[in-house]
Design a protein around this motif. Structure first.
Motif, PDB file in Angstrom:
ATOM      1  N   TYR A 165      11.923  -0.507   7.775  1.00 20.27           N
ATOM      2  CA  TYR A 165      10.700  -0.400   7.428  1.00 20.27           C
ATOM      3  C   TYR A 165      10.626   1.324   7.321  1.00 20.27           C
ATOM      4  CZ  TYR A 165       7.224  -4.491   7.633  1.00 20.27           C
ATOM      5  OH  TYR A 165       6.263  -5.296   7.096  1.00 20.27           O
ATOM      6  N   ILE A 166      11.807   1.959   7.976  1.00 21.74           N
ATOM      7  CA  ILE A 166      11.361   3.085   7.119  1.00 21.74           C
ATOM      8  C   ILE A 166      11.883   3.533   6.128  1.00 21.74           C
ATOM      9  CG2 ILE A 166      13.248   5.379   7.356  1.00 21.74           C
ATOM     10  CD1 ILE A 166      13.768   5.036  10.377  1.00 21.74           C
ATOM     11  N   VAL A 167      12.687   3.100   5.659  1.00 22.58           N
ATOM     12  CA  VAL A 167      12.704   2.209   4.203  1.00 22.58           C
ATOM     13  C   VAL A 167      11.951   2.551   3.245  1.00 22.58           C
ATOM     14  CG1 VAL A 167      14.723   0.904   2.440  1.00 22.58           C
ATOM     15  CG2 VAL A 167      15.847   1.524   4.329  1.00 22.58           C
ATOM     16  N   LEU A 168      11.263   1.177   3.414  1.00 24.62           N
ATOM     17  CA  LEU A 168       9.973   0.875   3.343  1.00 24.62           C
ATOM     18  C   LEU A 168       8.992   2.040   2.530  1.00 24.62           C
ATOM     19  CD1 LEU A 168       9.493  -3.031   4.139  1.00 24.62           C
ATOM     20  CD2 LEU A 168      10.002  -2.786   1.809  1.00 24.62           C
ATOM     21  N   SER A 169       9.117   2.429   3.697  1.00 23.75           N
ATOM     22  CA  SER A 169       8.190   3.982   3.192  1.00 23.75           C
ATOM     23  C   SER A 169       8.169   4.634   2.933  1.00 23.75           C
ATOM     24  CB  SER A 169       7.210   4.565   5.044  1.00 23.75           C
ATOM     25  OG  SER A 169       8.630   4.534   5.954  1.00 23.75           O
ATOM     26  N   THR A 170      10.011   5.432   3.018  1.00 20.95           N
ATOM     27  CA  THR A 170      10.142   6.626   2.310  1.00 20.95           C
ATOM     28  C   THR A 170      11.336   6.192   0.898  1.00 20.95           C
ATOM     29  OG1 THR A 170      12.207   5.551   3.580  1.00 20.95           O
ATOM     30  CG2 THR A 170      11.070   7.324   5.097  1.00 20.95           C
ATOM     31  N   PHE A 183      12.898   8.960  -4.147  1.00 16.57           N
ATOM     32  CA  PHE A 183      13.032   9.442  -5.641  1.00 16.57           C
ATOM     33  C   PHE A 183      11.653  10.202  -7.159  1.00 16.57           C
ATOM     34  CE2 PHE A 183      15.205   6.090  -5.102  1.00 16.57           C
ATOM     35  CZ  PHE A 183      16.240   5.725  -6.059  1.00 16.57           C
ATOM     36  N   VAL A 184      11.004  10.058  -6.265  1.00 15.99           N
ATOM     37  CA  VAL A 184       9.353  11.023  -6.823  1.00 15.99           C
ATOM     38  C   VAL A 184       9.907  12.451  -6.618  1.00 15.99           C
ATOM     39  CG1 VAL A 184       7.189  11.386  -6.424  1.00 15.99           C
ATOM     40  CG2 VAL A 184       8.009   9.101  -6.546  1.00 15.99           C
ATOM     41  N   PHE A 194       8.428   8.710  12.743  1.00 16.79           N
ATOM     42  CA  PHE A 194       8.963   9.401  12.798  1.00 16.79           C
ATOM     43  C   PHE A 194      10.435   9.865  11.957  1.00 16.79           C
ATOM     44  CE2 PHE A 194      11.772   5.909  15.049  1.00 16.79           C
ATOM     45  CZ  PHE A 194      12.768   6.647  14.234  1.00 16.79           C
ATOM     46  N   ALA A 195      10.041   8.806  10.752  1.00 14.90           N
ATOM     47  CA  ALA A 195      10.871   8.718   9.700  1.00 14.90           C
ATOM     48  C   ALA A 195      11.002  10.349   8.899  1.00 14.90           C
ATOM     49  CB  ALA A 195      11.241   8.022   8.183  1.00 14.90           C
ATOM     50  N   ALA A 196       9.685  10.464   8.530  1.00 10.81           N
ATOM     51  CA  ALA A 196       9.750  12.186   7.771  1.00 10.81           C
ATOM     52  C   ALA A 196      10.284  12.953   8.387  1.00 10.81           C
ATOM     53  CB  ALA A 196       8.441  12.130   7.491  1.00 10.81           C
ATOM     54  N   GLN A 197       9.250  12.660   9.871  1.00 13.01           N
ATOM     55  CA  GLN A 197      10.397  14.538  10.589  1.00 13.01           C
ATOM     56  C   GLN A 197      11.994  14.344  11.206  1.00 13.01           C
ATOM     57  OE1 GLN A 197       7.882  12.163  11.636  1.00 13.01           O
ATOM     58  NE2 GLN A 197       6.215  13.616  11.749  1.00 13.01           N
ATOM     59  N   MET A 198      12.379  12.816  10.843  1.00  9.64           N
ATOM     60  CA  MET A 198      13.917  12.770  11.111  1.00  9.64           C
ATOM     61  C   MET A 198      15.074  13.165   9.942  1.00  9.64           C
ATOM     62  SD  MET A 198      16.142   9.332  11.653  1.00  9.64           S
ATOM     63  CE  MET A 198      15.760   8.866   9.912  1.00  9.64           C
ATOM     64  N   TYR A 199      14.827  13.146   8.495  1.00 11.71           N
ATOM     65  CA  TYR A 199      15.063  13.697   7.305  1.00 11.71           C
ATOM     66  C   TYR A 199      14.842  14.706   7.216  1.00 11.71           C
ATOM     67  CZ  TYR A 199      15.786   8.069   6.327  1.00 11.71           C
ATOM     68  OH  TYR A 199      16.739   7.085   6.193  1.00 11.71           O
ATOM     69  N   ASP A 200      13.598  15.151   7.513  1.00  9.96           N
ATOM     70  CA  ASP A 200      13.019  16.807   7.098  1.00  9.96           C
ATOM     71  C   ASP A 200      14.903  17.063   8.299  1.00  9.96           C
ATOM     72  OD1 ASP A 200      11.232  16.448   5.521  1.00  9.96           O
ATOM     73  OD2 ASP A 200       9.775  16.343   7.046  1.00  9.96           O
ATOM     74  N   GLN A 201      14.460  16.999   9.634  1.00 11.38           N
ATOM     75  CA  GLN A 201      15.744  17.916  10.461  1.00 11.38           C
ATOM     76  C   GLN A 201      17.062  17.889  10.006  1.00 11.38           C
ATOM     77  OE1 GLN A 201      14.494  20.103  12.756  1.00 11.38           O
ATOM     78  NE2 GLN A 201      12.430  20.217  11.999  1.00 11.38           N
ATOM     79  N   LEU A 202      17.558  16.112  10.018  1.00 14.46           N
ATOM     80  CA  LEU A 202      18.567  15.985   9.280  1.00 14.46           C
ATOM     81  C   LEU A 202      19.160  15.680   8.344  1.00 14.46           C
ATOM     82  CD1 LEU A 202      18.675  13.212  12.900  1.00 14.46           C
ATOM     83  CD2 LEU A 202      19.616  15.854  12.621  1.00 14.46           C
ATOM     84  N   VAL A 243       0.370  -1.548   0.290  1.00 16.44           N
ATOM     85  CA  VAL A 243      -0.276  -0.076   0.186  1.00 16.44           C
ATOM     86  C   VAL A 243       0.726   1.392  -0.094  1.00 16.44           C
ATOM     87  CG1 VAL A 243      -1.694  -0.967   1.359  1.00 16.44           C
ATOM     88  CG2 VAL A 243      -0.192  -0.056   2.545  1.00 16.44           C
ATOM     89  N   ALA A 244       2.131   1.089   0.237  1.00 13.75           N
ATOM     90  CA  ALA A 244       2.829   2.240  -0.127  1.00 13.75           C
ATOM     91  C   ALA A 244       2.606   3.299  -1.401  1.00 13.75           C
ATOM     92  CB  ALA A 244       4.230   2.098   1.126  1.00 13.75           C
ATOM     93  N   PRO A 245       3.033   3.001  -2.207  1.00 10.45           N
ATOM     94  CA  PRO A 245       3.203   3.451  -3.009  1.00 10.45           C
ATOM     95  C   PRO A 245       1.361   4.134  -3.194  1.00 10.45           C
ATOM     96  CG  PRO A 245       4.203   1.523  -3.781  1.00 10.45           C
ATOM     97  CD  PRO A 245       3.627   0.684  -2.518  1.00 10.45           C
ATOM     98  N   ALA A 246       0.239   3.307  -2.768  1.00 10.47           N
ATOM     99  CA  ALA A 246      -1.321   4.316  -2.806  1.00 10.47           C
ATOM    100  C   ALA A 246      -1.184   5.016  -1.886  1.00 10.47           C
ATOM    101  CB  ALA A 246      -1.737   2.274  -2.782  1.00 10.47           C
ATOM    102  N   LEU A 247      -0.619   5.519  -0.842  1.00 16.56           N
ATOM    103  CA  LEU A 247      -1.439   5.982   0.834  1.00 16.56           C
ATOM    104  C   LEU A 247      -1.716   7.594  -0.404  1.00 16.56           C
ATOM    105  CD1 LEU A 247       1.604   5.274   2.722  1.00 16.56           C
ATOM    106  CD2 LEU A 247      -0.506   4.371   2.881  1.00 16.56           C
ATOM    107  N   PRO A 248      -1.237   8.508  -1.226  1.00 13.55           N
ATOM    108  CA  PRO A 248      -1.948   9.218  -1.370  1.00 13.55           C
ATOM    109  C   PRO A 248      -2.410   9.252  -2.373  1.00 13.55           C
ATOM    110  CG  PRO A 248       0.116   8.992  -2.796  1.00 13.55           C
ATOM    111  CD  PRO A 248       0.082   7.842  -2.083  1.00 13.55           C
ATOM    112  N   PHE A 249      -3.546   7.881  -3.300  1.00  8.63           N
ATOM    113  CA  PHE A 249      -4.949   8.317  -3.248  1.00  8.63           C
ATOM    114  C   PHE A 249      -6.035   7.769  -2.561  1.00  8.63           C
ATOM    115  CE2 PHE A 249      -1.111   7.018  -6.834  1.00  8.63           C
ATOM    116  CZ  PHE A 249      -1.881   7.211  -8.063  1.00  8.63           C
ATOM    117  N   ILE A 250      -5.175   6.970  -1.447  1.00  9.60           N
ATOM    118  CA  ILE A 250      -6.123   6.158  -0.057  1.00  9.60           C
ATOM    119  C   ILE A 250      -6.748   7.779   0.530  1.00  9.60           C
ATOM    120  CG2 ILE A 250      -5.906   5.142   1.760  1.00  9.60           C
ATOM    121  CD1 ILE A 250      -4.151   2.847   0.471  1.00  9.60           C
ATOM    122  N   ALA A 251      -5.047   8.638   0.981  1.00  2.44           N
ATOM    123  CA  ALA A 251      -5.632   9.504   1.778  1.00  2.44           C
ATOM    124  C   ALA A 251      -6.459  10.567   0.674  1.00  2.44           C
ATOM    125  CB  ALA A 251      -4.430  10.586   1.404  1.00  2.44           C
ATOM    126  N   LYS A 252      -6.595  10.702  -0.350  1.00  6.01           N
ATOM    127  CA  LYS A 252      -7.460  11.722  -1.116  1.00  6.01           C
ATOM    128  C   LYS A 252      -9.365  11.041  -1.312  1.00  6.01           C
ATOM    129  CE  LYS A 252      -8.766  13.042  -5.615  1.00  6.01           C
ATOM    130  NZ  LYS A 252      -8.072  12.995  -7.006  1.00  6.01           N
TER     131      LYS A 252
END
Length: 425
Positions: free
Chosen positions: A232-237, A242-243, A377-385, A13-22
């Motif tokens: 799972y950090i890798v899988l989710s990000t 690449f996008v 917390f993966a997104a916040q970690m990469y945004d900060q560091l 479902v990872a690539p489908a998350l934007p469509f599910i969110a909408k």
């Protein structure tokens, strides 16, 4: 196949998350991440009662009932009309899907001796390790080509066919259950039996007791929790990277998960035979029978590959290097993950044999909590560091946790097992 279907559903479902969110009106990135990781959260709870139940009722009944439970609630995810329904159905699907993850190692240990265990484990582990890497690729193409709902319908159809096949093709393997069945067929008096409540209460509390009283289980759970969480950090990000930074579309970005799959596959084929070869050589060198600790030396080079892979991946992404460097880093990381996962699983089974389902359930519980929590917390970690320092932090933690732990187990494991009432001897 049983161990393949559930992890496939967890990550596709990872690539489908934007469509599910909408479509389901997810309003925050945290909520959206939950729709992916809540499936893995269920992995933390399911094994705690499914593993012990298999030691009471047998592997077959628990596996079959859980797979049908997964099929029903996974299909319900595709029918979700609200985000609350999606989160609830994903959690229940994860509960059902956790049974093969919790029991597969024990089923293999029921069927194979110590000398064959490494190779046998490597074949079952193919499903566990390849599915999370292949899931996003399938998910990306199906989401753009059909719809995100059909991700769930397809998996449930596949699961239903598999469950029907298992009705006839999957045998019971747990020795105590087979012995009871044979005695009943022969008309042998089984004597005074404990009540079901007594047996269940003892079995269901066993994983908790082992997690908090067995140093070996604690250490293995800590190592595998960290490795699983980072994966799972890798899988989710990975696809999102690449996008956003390389301008690729959803389908193309998911193809980079093939690097993860390649690393996992190579690690699987290497470790399967190496585990048995090393054990055989150490037996001959020290003139001893097989010891569980003979499974651990392979963890040392694996624990070095993990930080190397993360350093390459992180700093290549930070500097927008050619995508091949990111894929090389992830492949090395994945190779390390598989070798570590496989060696520690076989070691746990070797140590606790009759109670291996409970021991693996305890390990799986903590590991799955990490798989659930780390991506949040993966997104916040990469945004900060940034990707460079973010992955460097993970790499340093990998060195601190991954290198000393298997050495300590190798040196002191036999002594610790000798003092354990759950130990093999």
């Amino acid at each position: 196949m049983y161990t393949f279907i559930s992890p496939l559903s967890s990550s596709m479902v990872a690539p489908a998350l934007p469509f599910i969110a909408k479509d389901l009106h997810f309003t925050s990135s945290f909520e959206l991440s939950m729709s992916l990781s809540i499936f893995v959260l269920a992995y933390a709870f399911g094994p705690l009662f499914l593993g012990p139940l298999s030691e009471v009722y047998g592997r077959w009944k628990v596996l079959q009932a859980s797979l049908w439970f997964f099929v029903v609630f996974n299909a319900a995810c595709g029918l979700s009309q609200t985000k609350e329904q999606m989160l609830a159905f994903r959690f229940f699907a994860g509960l059902g899907g956790s049974a093969p993850i919790a029991l597969a190692g024990s089923v293999v240990s029921d069927c194979f001796s110590g000398a064959e265990m490494g190779a046998a484990m490597s074949y079952y582990a193919l499903g566990v390790i390849l599915a999370p890497a292949l899931g996003p690729i399938v998910g990306g193409f199906m989401t753009q080509g059909v719809s995100w709902q059909w991700l769930f319908y397809m998996i449930s159809i596949f699961g239903g066919v598999l469950a029907l096949a298992g009705t006839w093709l999957l045998p019971e393997t747990y020795a105590p259950i087979l012995l009871v069945q044979e005695k009943k067929r022969m008309g042998v008096d089984l004597g005074v039996q404990k009540s079901v409540l007594e047996v269940l209460s003892s079995a269901i509390t066993r994983p908790f007791i082992m997690l908090f009283t067995q140093p070996i289980v604690m250490v293995i759970a800590l190592i595998m929790a960290f490795v699983y969480g980072v994966m799972y950090i890798v899988l989710s990000t990975f696809s999102i990277l690449f996008v956003r930074h390389y301008g690729e579309n959803t389908q193309t970005s998911t193809l980079h998960y093939l690097a993860l799959a390649v690393g996992l596959f190579i690690g699987n084929r290497l470790s399967g035979s190496i585990l048995d070869i090393i054990s055989d050589k150490l037996q001959k060198r020290y003139n001893t029978p097989h010891k569980p600790e003979y499974r651990l030396p392979v963890c040392i080079p694996a624990s070095l590959l993990l930080p190397i892979g993360l350093f390459i991946y992180g700093w290549a992404a930070e500097n927008n290097a050619h995508w091949i460097w990111l894929d090389i880093g992830i492949a090395l990381f994945a190779l390390s993950v598989n070798v570590t996962f496989q060696a520690l699983t076989v070691y746990t089974v070797d140590c606790y044999m009759m109670y291996s389902a409970s021991a693996l359930a305890a390990v799986s519980s903590l590991r799955s909590l990490a798989g659930f929590g780390f991506p949040l917390f993966a997104a916040q970690m990469y945004d900060q560091l940034g990707y460079g320092w973010g992955n460097s932090l993970l790499a340093i933690l990998g060195i601190v946790i991954g290198i000393p732990a298997p050495i300590l187990l190798y040196v002191y494991g036999e002594r610790v097992r000798a003092a354990s009432k759950f130990g093999r001897d």
